[in-house]
Design a protein around this motif. Structure first.
Motif, PDB file in Angstrom:
ATOM      1  N   ARG A 191       0.795  -1.232   0.000  1.00 19.17           N
ATOM      2  CA  ARG A 191       0.000   0.000   0.000  1.00 19.17           C
ATOM      3  C   ARG A 191       0.827   1.282   0.000  1.00 19.17           C
ATOM      4  O   ARG A 191       0.312   2.347  -0.294  1.00 19.17           O
ATOM      5  CB  ARG A 191      -0.878   0.016   1.247  1.00 19.17           C
ATOM      6  N   ARG A 192       2.075   1.179   0.342  1.00 21.76           N
ATOM      7  CA  ARG A 192       2.897   2.373   0.560  1.00 21.76           C
ATOM      8  C   ARG A 192       3.030   3.255  -0.673  1.00 21.76           C
ATOM      9  O   ARG A 192       2.965   4.473  -0.578  1.00 21.76           O
ATOM     10  CB  ARG A 192       4.268   1.967   1.105  1.00 21.76           C
ATOM     11  N   ALA A 193       3.191   2.659  -1.839  1.00 15.59           N
ATOM     12  CA  ALA A 193       3.316   3.453  -3.071  1.00 15.59           C
ATOM     13  C   ALA A 193       2.038   4.240  -3.330  1.00 15.59           C
ATOM     14  O   ALA A 193       2.091   5.430  -3.702  1.00 15.59           O
ATOM     15  CB  ALA A 193       3.640   2.556  -4.260  1.00 15.59           C
ATOM     16  N   ALA A 242       1.847   7.177  -0.861  1.00 13.68           N
ATOM     17  CA  ALA A 242       2.766   8.246  -1.272  1.00 13.68           C
ATOM     18  C   ALA A 242       2.205   9.021  -2.461  1.00 13.68           C
ATOM     19  O   ALA A 242       2.246  10.256  -2.483  1.00 13.68           O
ATOM     20  CB  ALA A 242       4.140   7.666  -1.593  1.00 13.68           C
ATOM     21  N   LYS A 243       1.656   8.309  -3.430  1.00 13.42           N
ATOM     22  CA  LYS A 243       1.087   8.957  -4.611  1.00 13.42           C
ATOM     23  C   LYS A 243      -0.095   9.845  -4.223  1.00 13.42           C
ATOM     24  O   LYS A 243      -0.195  10.990  -4.659  1.00 13.42           O
ATOM     25  CB  LYS A 243       0.653   7.910  -5.638  1.00 13.42           C
ATOM     26  N   LYS A 260       7.240  11.384  -1.647  1.00 15.04           N
ATOM     27  CA  LYS A 260       8.104  10.251  -1.996  1.00 15.04           C
ATOM     28  C   LYS A 260       7.883   9.154  -0.963  1.00 15.04           C
ATOM     29  O   LYS A 260       7.773   9.426   0.234  1.00 15.04           O
ATOM     30  CB  LYS A 260       9.571  10.677  -1.989  1.00 15.04           C
ATOM     31  N   GLU A 261       7.835   7.940  -1.442  1.00 12.48           N
ATOM     32  CA  GLU A 261       7.637   6.804  -0.538  1.00 12.48           C
ATOM     33  C   GLU A 261       8.732   6.758   0.527  1.00 12.48           C
ATOM     34  O   GLU A 261       8.462   6.504   1.703  1.00 12.48           O
ATOM     35  CB  GLU A 261       7.622   5.509  -1.360  1.00 12.48           C
ATOM     36  N   SER A 262       9.967   7.053   0.136  1.00  5.70           N
ATOM     37  CA  SER A 262      11.075   7.006   1.093  1.00  5.70           C
ATOM     38  C   SER A 262      10.918   8.050   2.196  1.00  5.70           C
ATOM     39  O   SER A 262      11.284   7.809   3.344  1.00  5.70           O
ATOM     40  CB  SER A 262      12.409   7.204   0.372  1.00  5.70           C
ATOM     41  N   LEU A 321       8.163   9.075   3.497  1.00  9.29           N
ATOM     42  CA  LEU A 321       7.115   8.668   4.424  1.00  9.29           C
ATOM     43  C   LEU A 321       7.465   7.423   5.230  1.00  9.29           C
ATOM     44  O   LEU A 321       7.102   7.320   6.398  1.00  9.29           O
ATOM     45  CB  LEU A 321       5.805   8.400   3.663  1.00  9.29           C
ATOM     46  N   PHE A 322       8.181   6.488   4.611  1.00  9.62           N
ATOM     47  CA  PHE A 322       8.288   5.175   5.235  1.00  9.62           C
ATOM     48  C   PHE A 322       9.679   4.719   5.652  1.00  9.62           C
ATOM     49  O   PHE A 322       9.790   3.748   6.391  1.00  9.62           O
ATOM     50  CB  PHE A 322       7.653   4.119   4.315  1.00  9.62           C
ATOM     51  N   GLU A 323      10.725   5.375   5.194  1.00  2.92           N
ATOM     52  CA  GLU A 323      12.050   4.953   5.638  1.00  2.92           C
ATOM     53  C   GLU A 323      12.255   5.343   7.080  1.00  2.92           C
ATOM     54  O   GLU A 323      11.860   6.429   7.498  1.00  2.92           O
ATOM     55  CB  GLU A 323      13.156   5.600   4.789  1.00  2.92           C
TER      56      GLU A 323
END
Length: 168
Positions: free
Chosen positions: A46-48, A51-52, A57-59, A61-63
């Motif tokens: 779901r992460r992509a 982010a969209k 950017k996915e990174s 939010l989630f890194e």
């Protein structure tokens, strides 16, 4: 900042309510709340989409912070030398201040023929109290740090400390 806090901040930046984001992602509003309150973490699948939907950017939010900023390794012995040297330097400066203060009191006594005005005397006593406090705290920190080293409070090999400046 936690993953949930980053999702919330990105959602608010986009001026979306939890219900708006939930509808766009095809999940329930309580699911968004659980993510934002760190009760659950969005699945990798779901992460992509998140982010969209949040124009992020996915990174971002989630890194995890550790992944974004690789740790630097610090040798405890080096840390001991640097920290111990810093505390020693502070104590040395305090000794210089003590010496200057002593000379100042002698000069003021001479200048005022042994009768230092009350306001000057109060100021000198305040400075002396501050000096004693700073010296006492610094000595306590040094003592605590020395105990930490002796008791093995620092890893024998190396201690990892995040480096926020790396990769910028």
């Amino acid at each position: 900042m936690s993953i949930g806090a980053r999702i919330r901040a990105a959602r608010k930046k986009e001026k979306l309510g939890q219900a708006d984001l939930a509808a766009e992602l095809g999940v329930s509003t309580p699911t968004i709340s659980e993510w934002e309150n760190n009760k659950k973490t969005p699945s990798p699948e779901r992460r992509a989409a998140i982010a969209k939907a949040l124009n992020a950017k996915e990174s971002e939010l989630f890194e995890k912070i550790e992944e974004r900023y690789p740790p630097i390794l610090i040798d405890p012995v080096d840390l001991s030398h640097h920290f111990g040297g810093m505390l020693g330097g502070i104590l040395g400066l305090i000794d210089v201040v003590e010496e200057i203060n002593g000379k100042l009191v002698i000069q003021l006594n001479d200048h005022f023929n042994g009768h230092i005005p009350e306001d000057v005397d109060i100021s000198l006593k305040l400075l002396e109290t501050m000096r004693k406090y700073i010296k006492g705290r610094t000595e306590a920190y040094r003592h605590d740090f020395d105990l930490l080293l002796k008791e093995g409070g620092l890893d024998d090999a190396r201690r990892q400390i995040p480096n926020p400046k790396k990769n910028k």
